[in-house]
Scaffold this active site. Structure first.
Site, PDB file in Angstrom:
ATOM      1  N   LYS A 116       0.840  -1.199   0.000  1.00  0.00           N
ATOM      2  CA  LYS A 116       0.000   0.000   0.000  1.00  0.00           C
ATOM      3  C   LYS A 116       0.868   1.241   0.000  1.00  0.00           C
ATOM      4  CE  LYS A 116      -4.418   0.011   1.711  1.00  0.00           C
ATOM      5  NZ  LYS A 116      -4.938  -0.736   0.613  1.00  0.00           N
ATOM      6  N   GLU A 200      -4.087   7.721   6.660  1.00  0.00           N
ATOM      7  CA  GLU A 200      -4.857   8.423   5.629  1.00  0.00           C
ATOM      8  C   GLU A 200      -5.999   9.169   6.273  1.00  0.00           C
ATOM      9  OE1 GLU A 200      -6.498   5.647   2.818  1.00  0.00           O
ATOM     10  OE2 GLU A 200      -4.578   5.368   1.810  1.00  0.00           O
ATOM     11  N   HIS A 235     -16.415  -6.099   3.793  1.00  0.00           N
ATOM     12  CA  HIS A 235     -15.442  -6.088   2.698  1.00  0.00           C
ATOM     13  C   HIS A 235     -15.627  -7.219   1.701  1.00  0.00           C
ATOM     14  CE1 HIS A 235     -13.752  -2.800   4.848  1.00  0.00           C
ATOM     15  NE2 HIS A 235     -13.491  -3.544   5.898  1.00  0.00           N
ATOM     16  N   ARG A 292      -5.275  -8.663 -11.355  1.00  0.00           N
ATOM     17  CA  ARG A 292      -5.873  -9.919 -11.809  1.00  0.00           C
ATOM     18  C   ARG A 292      -7.180  -9.609 -12.530  1.00  0.00           C
ATOM     19  NH1 ARG A 292      -7.452  -9.261  -6.282  1.00  0.00           N
ATOM     20  NH2 ARG A 292      -9.698  -8.910  -6.256  1.00  0.00           N
TER      21      ARG A 292
HETATM   22  C1  MV4 Z   1     -10.852   3.839   3.432  1.00  0.00           C
HETATM   23  C2  MV4 Z   1     -12.127   4.288   3.839  1.00  0.00           C
HETATM   24  C3  MV4 Z   1     -12.252   5.603   4.200  1.00  0.00           C
HETATM   25  N1  MV4 Z   1     -11.174   6.410   4.153  1.00  0.00           N
HETATM   26  N2  MV4 Z   1      -9.821   4.700   3.413  1.00  0.00           N
HETATM   27  C4  MV4 Z   1     -11.920  -0.748   3.021  1.00  0.00           C
HETATM   28  C5  MV4 Z   1     -11.329  -1.752   2.091  1.00  0.00           C
HETATM   29  C6  MV4 Z   1     -10.005  -1.237   1.720  1.00  0.00           C
HETATM   30  N3  MV4 Z   1      -9.678  -1.596   0.379  1.00  0.00           N
HETATM   31  C7  MV4 Z   1     -10.126   0.237   1.922  1.00  0.00           C
HETATM   32  N4  MV4 Z   1     -11.312   0.471   2.680  1.00  0.00           N
HETATM   33  C8  MV4 Z   1     -11.647   1.711   3.072  1.00  0.00           C
HETATM   34  N5  MV4 Z   1     -10.633   2.602   3.053  1.00  0.00           N
HETATM   35  C9  MV4 Z   1      -9.996   5.951   3.765  1.00  0.00           C
HETATM   36  N6  MV4 Z   1      -8.949   6.771   3.748  1.00  0.00           N
HETATM   37  C10 MV4 Z   1     -13.189   3.394   3.848  1.00  0.00           C
HETATM   38  C11 MV4 Z   1     -12.947   2.086   3.467  1.00  0.00           C
HETATM   39  C12 MV4 Z   1     -14.083   1.224   3.505  1.00  0.00           C
HETATM   40  C13 MV4 Z   1     -14.582   0.630   2.348  1.00  0.00           C
HETATM   41  C14 MV4 Z   1     -13.982   0.823   1.106  1.00  0.00           C
HETATM   42  C15 MV4 Z   1     -14.467   0.236  -0.013  1.00  0.00           C
HETATM   43  C16 MV4 Z   1     -15.584  -0.577   0.072  1.00  0.00           C
HETATM   44  C17 MV4 Z   1     -16.189  -0.802   1.283  1.00  0.00           C
HETATM   45  C18 MV4 Z   1     -15.694  -0.201   2.430  1.00  0.00           C
HETATM   46  C19 MV4 Z   1     -16.329  -0.428   3.641  1.00  0.00           C
HETATM   47  C20 MV4 Z   1     -15.824   0.160   4.769  1.00  0.00           C
HETATM   48  C21 MV4 Z   1     -14.705   0.975   4.706  1.00  0.00           C
END
Ligand code: MV4
Length: 668
Positions: A116, A200, A235, A292
């Site tokens: 990341k 972040e 997720h 992928r």
């Molecule tokens: C975040 C976020 C809010 N702010 N980053 C969750 C999965 C991972 N790939 C990144 N995720 C998140 N990152 C910041 N800076 C909220 C999420 C997140 C989320 C993102 C995508 C799809 C579903 C989610 C459910 C909860 C939180």
């Protein structure tokens, strides 16, 4: 020229890849575990090689065994599918070292996107917007606490080696920061063997929107629109659609161009997905890049008219991309849902067991991607996804309508599924308005009835009573015209006992000709039985002619009325409940634990009280015993499996049920 493709995967994605490979003239080689010897992907491939026992660590994750299978069969290329070894840079390299073409990106791109921290820095340098934060190299707690002062709250702590929501923490206030950093660090060390963290700013109630990109070996890259995957649970994606109802043409172009920059910056080749968070003001931020082909690629295929597996194979051969950016057009709308063997009313516990019947609905604009068919079993070894159900429509509501109908008309008998949960989401008004964010399932949908145990209705009991009252109800029975056969039959009143889940319900069934009156307590339900047979029950209910799907198996009946499936058992002639009563024959784990021994095999005759399986839980051995006499019909547990309480381990069929299942197979 590439001629022979080995598919290093199983289930629906292996089947999906084999279909395109075959259509392009490739020979195909499947690999399989001992548990998958009869799986659909094995049957469909030209050749197949067993690579080990059921556990994934001993089969589908064994890079050496897979490469050896490719060499032995003379395959010249390897498609990894998704999951398993698909984002393992070591596997991509090992393929190349063995002289095989890996259908995927170069190792360096896989490796960069696996971090990341490093991917975020690289993307920022390439001009791709990222969430403001801090990406120090192996930052100490002090450095992180210091950096947080410039970010503000709420903020997210993320494990550099994490992804897909693993190793992530939300911090609301400054006084919670230090403690959360420590916890996140130790979790990351535990889970990924790497404690590196980044910070972040938190994006509030974001949407998850991802761009499909493709790059060739000649420096070209294009985007094929976006997919909105905001409807997720812990997720895990539940619904995916293209285009996103939230994305405007201008936003699409801006995100698409950013995603192409991302691909070019990391020397990408083949299919990739650039994930973005999008806030309510349509600001977008790079999240991660998946190197992928993704589970949800079909929605992109349906709106672009392209076959992404064909594109992958073409790029892997060294050809230029099939289309330039200005030749890619989006047409209509596609929505996909993931149909799982899991119980939404029980915390989404994975379900295992025999899939007595799986019959995908048919209709215009529908696509089912599946790796199972009737008669297969859902085992604890692998992901319990049964199928991806995908609908295309000229507009979003047409796609929704078709998908809803497809979910209602598909029958899955044998295991509990999330089908009703999915159809409730598709029909939901918030989802319908295109307003679902990543918070949707937790907020607007949290009290949905599909998440609560189902109470069987008197109507369903009445339908079951009709089937059970009619002797000739086997699956092979010809359609039976009830009016003709029963018009002169005398009236009868019969008591009936039906078992539903843990409950036994008493009914009184009164029949006059083809007219049924079913009484339970004070309540009555009346209906006319019109015809029965071939898995279809036709009734007249309050003047409305309706059909309902059913499946009989011994004394078990599976019924699907108004889109919801129920399983019942006729226990009218069973001895009254008590110590002497025999059970359902569905032998389940009594607690969470590990299977340390399986003492029976399919076809073996057992007596009530015989020990079938030994379960170890809380450091003790627990014998799991037969609750009735019969024949072992299915064994769904193997030594070494971790099992959950209530998970089906063994199914015992009665002699009578067994002969029924034989006729059923002969009739197929
Ligand atoms: C975040 C976020 C809010 N702010 N980053 C969750 C999965 C991972 N790939 C990144 N995720 C998140 N990152 C910041 N800076 C909220 C999420 C997140 C989320 C993102 C995508 C799809 C579903 C989610 C459910 C909860 C939180």
């Amino acid at each position: 020229m590439l001629k022979k493709l080995l598919i290093a995967n199983r289930g629906e994605i292996a089947v999906r890849v084999i279909k395109t490979a075959k259509s392009l003239g490739y020979r195909t080689v499947a690999v399989y575990s001992e548990a998958d010897a009869k799986a659909l992907h094995v049957e469909m491939a030209d050749e197949a090689v067993c690579i080990g026992p059921a556990q994934v660590s001993a089969s589908y994750l064994k890079a050496d065994a897979i490469i050896e299978a490719a060499v032995r069969t003379g395959a010249d290329c390897v498609h990894p599918g998704y999951g398993f070894l698909s984002e393992n840079s070591g596997f991509s390299k090992a393929c190349k070292d063995a002289g095989l073409v890996f259908v995927g990106p170069p190792e360096a791109a896989i490796e960069l996107m696996g971090s990341k921290r490093r991917s975020k820095i690289a993307m920022q340098e390439a001009g791709v917007p990222v969430v403001p934060g801090f990406e120090g190299d192996n930052a100490s707690d002090e450095e992180l606490i210091d950096a947080a002062k410039n970010i503000g709250y709420p903020l997210m702590i993320k494990a550099s080696a994490g992804g897909g929501g693993r190793g992530m923490r939300l911090v609301e206030k400054e006084n919670e920061l230090a403690d959360n950093i420590q916890r996140a660090r130790s979790e990351a060390k535990q889970a990924f063997g790497d404690g590196e963290l980044i910070l972040e700013k938190a994006v509030i109630e974001p949407r998850h929107i991802e761009i499909q990109v493709f790059a060739d070996q000649h420096g070209n890259a294009v985007y094929l629109g976006e997919r909105d995957c905001s409807v997720q649970r812990r997720h895990q994606k539940v619904v995916e659609e293209a285009p996103s109802p939230f994305v405007t043409p201008a936003l699409r172009q801006a995100m698409g161009e950013a995603a192409v920059k991302a691909a070019l910056a990391c020397g990408y080749e083949g299919a990739g997905t650039v994930e973005f968070l999008v806030d309510k003001d349509r600001n977008f931020y790079f999240l991660e890049m998946n190197t992928r082909l993704q589970v949800e690629h079909p929605v992109t295929e349906l709106i672009t008219g392209q076959d992404l597996v064909a594109w992958q194979l073409s790029v892997a051969e060294g050809l230029p991309l099939p289309l330039a950016q200005d030749q890619i057009h989006l047409n209509g709308h596609a929505i996909e849902v993931r149909l799982y063997a899991e119980d939404p009313a029980n915390g989404f516990t994975p379900q295992t067991g025999p899939l007595h019947q799986f019959r995908p609905a048919e209709g215009e604009g529908l696509r089912f991607d599946t790796g199972v068919r009737s008669g297969d079993a859902v085992t604890p070894h692998y992901d319990p996804m049964l199928a991806k159900v995908i609908a295309w429509g000229a507009n979003r509501n047409e796609a929704r309508r078709r998908l809803l109908r497809a979910l209602e008309d598909t029958t899955v008998f044998g295991v509990t599924t999330n089908r009703y949960f999915l159809s409730r989401i598709i029909a939901d008004d918030v989802f319908g308005a295109g307003e679902a964010t990543t918070a949707f399932l937790q907020q607007a949908f949290r009290d949905d009835p599909s998440l609560a145990p189902k109470e069987i209705s008197l109507r369903e009991l009445a339908l079951a009573a009709c089937v059970f009252s009619h002797g000739n109800s086997g699956p092979d029975a010809a359609r039976h015209d009830i009016n003709r056969s029963w018009s002169n039959a005398p009236s009868t009143v019969t008591p009936m006992k039906l078992e539903v889940g843990e409950k036994t319900l008493a009914l009184l069934v009164r029949r006059v000709g083809n007219h049924f009156t079913v009484t339970r307590g004070e309540e009555q339900y009346e209906l006319n039985l019109e015809s029965l047979g071939d898995g279809l029950l036709c009734i007249i209910d309050k003047g409305v002619r309706q059909q309902c799907q059913y499946h009989c198996r011994g004394d078990h009946l599976y019924l699907q009325a108004s889109g919801q499936a129920v399983a019942l058992r006729d226990v009218t002639h069973q001895p009254a409940s008590g110590a002497a009563a025999s059970g359902s024959g569905r032998i389940k784990a009594t607690m969470d634990g590990a299977i340390i021994d399986v003492l029976v095999e399919v076809g073996q005759t057992v007596k009530r009280g015989d020990t079938l399986v030994i379960l170890e839980a809380m450091k003790m051995e627990h014998p799991v015993k037969a609750d009735r006499d019969g024949t072992v019909g299915e064994v769904l547990a193997a030594q070494g499996d971790q099992v959950k309480r209530s998970q089906l381990l063994v199914e015992i069929t009665t002699a009578e049920a067994n002969s029924d299942s034989n006729t059923e197979e002969a009739g197929q």
